[in-house]
Design a protein around this motif. Structure first.
Motif, PDB file in Angstrom:
ATOM      1  N   ASP A  27       0.832  -1.205   0.000  1.00 42.26           N
ATOM      2  CA  ASP A  27       0.000   0.000   0.000  1.00 42.26           C
ATOM      3  C   ASP A  27       0.865   1.253   0.000  1.00 42.26           C
ATOM      4  N   ALA A  28       1.897   1.246   0.834  1.00 39.65           N
ATOM      5  CA  ALA A  28       2.785   2.412   0.919  1.00 39.65           C
ATOM      6  C   ALA A  28       3.481   2.667  -0.411  1.00 39.65           C
ATOM      7  N   LEU A  29       4.014   1.622  -1.014  1.00 40.79           N
ATOM      8  CA  LEU A  29       4.760   1.787  -2.260  1.00 40.79           C
ATOM      9  C   LEU A  29       3.855   2.201  -3.421  1.00 40.79           C
ATOM     10  N   LYS A  30       2.566   1.859  -3.346  1.00 39.76           N
ATOM     11  CA  LYS A  30       1.617   2.297  -4.362  1.00 39.76           C
ATOM     12  C   LYS A  30       1.213   3.749  -4.133  1.00 39.76           C
ATOM     13  N   SER A  31       1.165   4.177  -2.882  1.00 48.26           N
ATOM     14  CA  SER A  31       0.664   5.508  -2.526  1.00 48.26           C
ATOM     15  C   SER A  31       1.725   6.601  -2.566  1.00 48.26           C
ATOM     16  N   ILE A  32       2.956   6.237  -2.301  1.00 51.12           N
ATOM     17  CA  ILE A  32       4.020   7.230  -2.163  1.00 51.12           C
ATOM     18  C   ILE A  32       4.832   7.281  -3.458  1.00 51.12           C
ATOM     19  N   PRO A  33       4.899   8.455  -4.092  1.00 53.42           N
ATOM     20  CA  PRO A  33       5.736   8.571  -5.298  1.00 53.42           C
ATOM     21  C   PRO A  33       7.193   8.245  -4.965  1.00 53.42           C
ATOM     22  N   PRO A  34       7.877   7.518  -5.838  1.00 53.87           N
ATOM     23  CA  PRO A  34       9.258   7.102  -5.555  1.00 53.87           C
ATOM     24  C   PRO A  34      10.189   8.245  -5.171  1.00 53.87           C
ATOM     25  N   GLN A  94       9.577  10.735  -3.398  1.00 57.98           N
ATOM     26  CA  GLN A  94       9.352  11.120  -2.008  1.00 57.98           C
ATOM     27  C   GLN A  94      10.048  10.175  -1.028  1.00 57.98           C
ATOM     28  N   LEU A  95      10.475   9.025  -1.502  1.00 63.07           N
ATOM     29  CA  LEU A  95      11.206   8.091  -0.647  1.00 63.07           C
ATOM     30  C   LEU A  95      12.685   8.466  -0.521  1.00 63.07           C
ATOM     31  N   THR A  96      13.192   9.240  -1.475  1.00 62.74           N
ATOM     32  CA  THR A  96      14.599   9.615  -1.449  1.00 62.74           C
ATOM     33  C   THR A  96      14.926  10.406  -0.190  1.00 62.74           C
ATOM     34  N   GLY A  97      15.859   9.899   0.590  1.00 61.58           N
ATOM     35  CA  GLY A  97      16.279  10.556   1.819  1.00 61.58           C
ATOM     36  C   GLY A  97      15.294  10.430   2.964  1.00 61.58           C
ATOM     37  N   SER A  98      14.201   9.708   2.750  1.00 58.45           N
ATOM     38  CA  SER A  98      13.132   9.589   3.742  1.00 58.45           C
ATOM     39  C   SER A  98      13.237   8.294   4.539  1.00 58.45           C
ATOM     40  N   LEU A  99      12.442   8.240   5.596  1.00 55.14           N
ATOM     41  CA  LEU A  99      12.319   7.047   6.425  1.00 55.14           C
ATOM     42  C   LEU A  99      10.869   6.594   6.375  1.00 55.14           C
ATOM     43  N   LEU A 100      10.643   5.385   5.894  1.00 54.80           N
ATOM     44  CA  LEU A 100       9.318   4.782   5.861  1.00 54.80           C
ATOM     45  C   LEU A 100       9.308   3.664   6.886  1.00 54.80           C
ATOM     46  N   ILE A 101       8.403   3.766   7.854  1.00 59.09           N
ATOM     47  CA  ILE A 101       8.271   2.743   8.890  1.00 59.09           C
ATOM     48  C   ILE A 101       6.967   2.009   8.635  1.00 59.09           C
ATOM     49  N   VAL A 102       7.052   0.683   8.549  1.00 58.12           N
ATOM     50  CA  VAL A 102       5.890  -0.136   8.204  1.00 58.12           C
ATOM     51  C   VAL A 102       5.677  -1.184   9.287  1.00 58.12           C
ATOM     52  N   ASP A 103       4.434  -1.230   9.807  1.00 58.40           N
ATOM     53  CA  ASP A 103       4.079  -2.331  10.700  1.00 58.40           C
ATOM     54  C   ASP A 103       2.841  -3.017  10.138  1.00 58.40           C
ATOM     55  N   TYR A 137       1.548   2.513   8.018  1.00 55.90           N
ATOM     56  CA  TYR A 137       2.888   2.950   7.654  1.00 55.90           C
ATOM     57  C   TYR A 137       2.980   4.451   7.898  1.00 55.90           C
ATOM     58  N   ARG A 138       4.205   4.914   8.149  1.00 59.91           N
ATOM     59  CA  ARG A 138       4.467   6.334   8.382  1.00 59.91           C
ATOM     60  C   ARG A 138       5.676   6.737   7.563  1.00 59.91           C
ATOM     61  N   LEU A 139       5.561   7.875   6.908  1.00 60.47           N
ATOM     62  CA  LEU A 139       6.666   8.392   6.108  1.00 60.47           C
ATOM     63  C   LEU A 139       7.192   9.659   6.767  1.00 60.47           C
ATOM     64  N   ARG A 140       8.483   9.689   7.049  1.00 57.39           N
ATOM     65  CA  ARG A 140       9.157  10.892   7.559  1.00 57.39           C
ATOM     66  C   ARG A 140      10.066  11.379   6.455  1.00 57.39           C
ATOM     67  N   ARG A 141       9.834  12.623   6.019  1.00 51.23           N
ATOM     68  CA  ARG A 141      10.598  13.187   4.909  1.00 51.23           C
ATOM     69  C   ARG A 141      11.538  14.278   5.398  1.00 51.23           C
ATOM     70  N   PRO A 142      12.648  14.466   4.693  1.00 51.63           N
ATOM     71  CA  PRO A 142      13.553  15.569   5.063  1.00 51.63           C
ATOM     72  C   PRO A 142      12.858  16.915   4.865  1.00 51.63           C
TER      73      PRO A 142
END
Length: 117
Positions: free
Chosen positions: A89-96, A98-107, A111-116
């Protein structure tokens, strides 16, 4: 880049979901310290996927200093299927980008995305 502490089912899941996934072991990086592992991933422009919660420490590994990090919170292998669903779900929802330099925590439930900044 799947950390050596990542489960084989996660490698299989990512590949079957259409993602290029290489293991740390395949790159000859077994036993590599976390900082060096993040540097390796950054050099190769790879997002590191791990179950090592310590590598998600923002004081030690600040946002924006790596290529991206996904931490899977796996309390037991019986929870892995639910975690994989959240990851999908996270990988479908979050544009690639936006993952650069970010922290994605999945349980297993979210899921939670922390971006710079």
């Amino acid at each position: 880049l799947l950390d050596e502490c990542g489960a084989l089912p996660t490698h299989t899941f990512l590949r079957q979901s259409g993602y290029d996934c290489v293991t740390v072991h395949a790159l000859g990086g077994s036993g590599t310290a976390n900082g060096e592992l993040l540097a390796l991933a950054k050099t190769r422009h790879l997002i590191l996927v791990t179950i090592d919660r310590g590598i998600g420490n923002l004081r030690t590994y600040p946002l924006g200093t790596h290529a991206g990090l996904i931490v899977l919170k796996v309390p037991g292998t019986d929870q892995l299927a639910a975690i994989h669903r959240q990851l999908a779900d996270a990988l479908k929802s979050i544009p690639p980008d936006q993952l650069t330099g970010s922290l994605l925590i999945v349980d297993r439930t979210k899921y939670r995305l922390r971006r710079p900044a």
